[in-house]
Design a protein around this motif. Sequence first.
Motif: not given
Length: 101
Positions: A3-6, A31, A35, A39
């Motif tokens: 799932k991605s989140a903003a 983006a 990321q 990470s």
Amino acid sequence: MAKSAAVYARIDATLKENAEDILARLGISPAGAIQMLYSQIVLTKGLPFPLQLPSELPVAIGDMTREQLDRELMKGVASLQSDRTYTAEEVNAALRQEFGI
């Protein structure tokens, strides 16, 4: 697929533009850069770069008070009297190391 989140953040417009220009030249989207940062935060369990106050930059002669200038000149005189002298290369290396100049 995960799932991605903003993530929303307000930053200085000029900083954003300058950073995105560099990212574009590197072929990385904003983006993608976020990321990567997240990470690395997870992997290192902290920010992936050291946090420290910047070193104090040397004061230009024109910005010194008369007392500051006299103090600095007396340091130079004392160094000469005690035979502590440095080559231009040694001075440049010290300035590069301490102040990044």
